[in-house]
Scaffold this motif. Structure first.
Motif, PDB file in Angstrom:
ATOM      1  N   SER A  20     -18.283  -5.501 -11.826  1.00  0.00           N
ATOM      2  CA  SER A  20     -19.289  -5.068 -12.726  1.00  0.00           C
ATOM      3  C   SER A  20     -18.905  -3.707 -13.373  1.00  0.00           C
ATOM      4  O   SER A  20     -19.161  -3.212 -14.479  1.00  0.00           O
ATOM      5  N   LEU A  21     -18.458  -3.013 -12.462  1.00  0.00           N
ATOM      6  CA  LEU A  21     -17.928  -1.585 -12.644  1.00  0.00           C
ATOM      7  C   LEU A  21     -16.442  -1.220 -12.943  1.00  0.00           C
ATOM      8  O   LEU A  21     -16.309  -0.309 -13.386  1.00  0.00           O
TER       9      LEU A  21
ATOM     10  N   LEU B 233     -26.327  -6.700 -21.419  1.00  0.00           N
ATOM     11  CA  LEU B 233     -26.590  -5.365 -21.025  1.00  0.00           C
ATOM     12  C   LEU B 233     -26.685  -4.114 -22.374  1.00  0.00           C
ATOM     13  O   LEU B 233     -27.574  -3.356 -22.213  1.00  0.00           O
TER      14      LEU B 233
ATOM     15  N   TRP C 120     -18.575   1.595 -21.112  1.00  0.00           N
ATOM     16  CA  TRP C 120     -19.580   0.715 -20.401  1.00  0.00           C
ATOM     17  C   TRP C 120     -20.210   1.728 -19.654  1.00  0.00           C
ATOM     18  O   TRP C 120     -21.599   1.425 -19.439  1.00  0.00           O
ATOM     19  N   TYR C 121     -19.819   2.684 -18.850  1.00  0.00           N
ATOM     20  CA  TYR C 121     -20.615   3.597 -18.202  1.00  0.00           C
ATOM     21  C   TYR C 121     -21.612   4.243 -18.786  1.00  0.00           C
ATOM     22  O   TYR C 121     -22.842   4.483 -18.406  1.00  0.00           O
TER      23      TYR C 121
ATOM     24  N   ALA D 260     -28.837   2.237 -20.710  1.00  0.00           N
ATOM     25  CA  ALA D 260     -29.787   0.796 -20.233  1.00  0.00           C
ATOM     26  C   ALA D 260     -30.565   1.034 -19.021  1.00  0.00           C
ATOM     27  O   ALA D 260     -31.743   0.574 -18.948  1.00  0.00           O
ATOM     28  N   ILE D 261     -29.916   1.621 -18.161  1.00  0.00           N
ATOM     29  CA  ILE D 261     -30.941   1.871 -16.739  1.00  0.00           C
ATOM     30  C   ILE D 261     -32.137   2.754 -17.036  1.00  0.00           C
ATOM     31  O   ILE D 261     -33.170   2.481 -16.681  1.00  0.00           O
TER      32      ILE D 261
ATOM     33  N   PHE E  71     -21.776  -7.997 -20.367  1.00  0.00           N
ATOM     34  CA  PHE E  71     -21.773  -6.639 -20.783  1.00  0.00           C
ATOM     35  C   PHE E  71     -22.727  -6.682 -22.346  1.00  0.00           C
ATOM     36  O   PHE E  71     -23.498  -5.571 -22.386  1.00  0.00           O
TER      37      PHE E  71
ATOM     38  N   LEU F 142     -24.176   1.879 -19.704  1.00  0.00           N
ATOM     39  CA  LEU F 142     -24.913   1.386 -18.599  1.00  0.00           C
ATOM     40  C   LEU F 142     -26.157   2.318 -18.145  1.00  0.00           C
ATOM     41  O   LEU F 142     -27.284   2.165 -17.824  1.00  0.00           O
TER      42      LEU F 142
ATOM     43  N   SER G 129     -27.130 -11.367 -16.583  1.00  0.00           N
ATOM     44  CA  SER G 129     -26.005 -10.224 -16.177  1.00  0.00           C
ATOM     45  C   SER G 129     -25.573 -10.475 -14.725  1.00  0.00           C
ATOM     46  O   SER G 129     -24.702 -10.521 -14.381  1.00  0.00           O
TER      47      SER G 129
END
Length: 130
Positions: free
Chosen positions: A21-22, A101, A44-45, A51-52, A98, A48, A73
């Motif tokens: 995932s990371l 998310l 992506w980071y 999104a969090i 991805f 993310l 996901s």
């Protein structure tokens, strides 16, 4: 895989889930061709993070929209981490997870736009738009 011990299996599965995932992490890149994926990983980071933040803030209000995306996901990342050992293939196949998310990132961007730190910097950078 660690099938001989359930704790080893859980540890290995968790590590594989994190890498799927990371990853790829910048310290894992050895060749110049590996660095082509670095912009996607950095994007992506950032997504993310938003999104969090959005999920934490809006989970009680919009759980019917948020939970199916998160569950989808997690299932994709879990299946990829359990069944694929080739990281290059997993990197290409994980795109649907991805994308689902990325749909949660606007909730976090909405949170960031209401944050005082963002307003502070936007006031300091107003001279660029005039």
């Amino acid at each position: 895989t660690g099938f001989e011990n359930p704790f080893t299996f859980l540890k290995n599965s968790l590590i594989a889930f994190i890498f799927t995932s990371l990853g790829p992490f910048p310290w894992q890149m050895r060749y110049l061709r590996h660095f082509l994926i670095l912009p996607e990983t950095i994007l992506w980071y950032l997504a993310l993070f938003f999104a969090i933040k959005g999920v934490i803030k809006f989970i009680k209000l919009r759980y019917r929209a948020i939970l199916p995306l998160i569950i989808f996901s997690i299932i994709i990342f879990g299946a990829l981490s359990l069944y694929l050992t080739n990281f290059g293939i997993a990197t290409r196949i994980r795109m649907p997870a991805f994308i689902s998310l990325f749909c949660l990132a606007p909730f976090g961007i909405n949170w960031a736009s209401n944050n005082k730190i963002i307003k502070f910097f936007s006031k300091k950078l107003d001279f660029l738009t005039t």
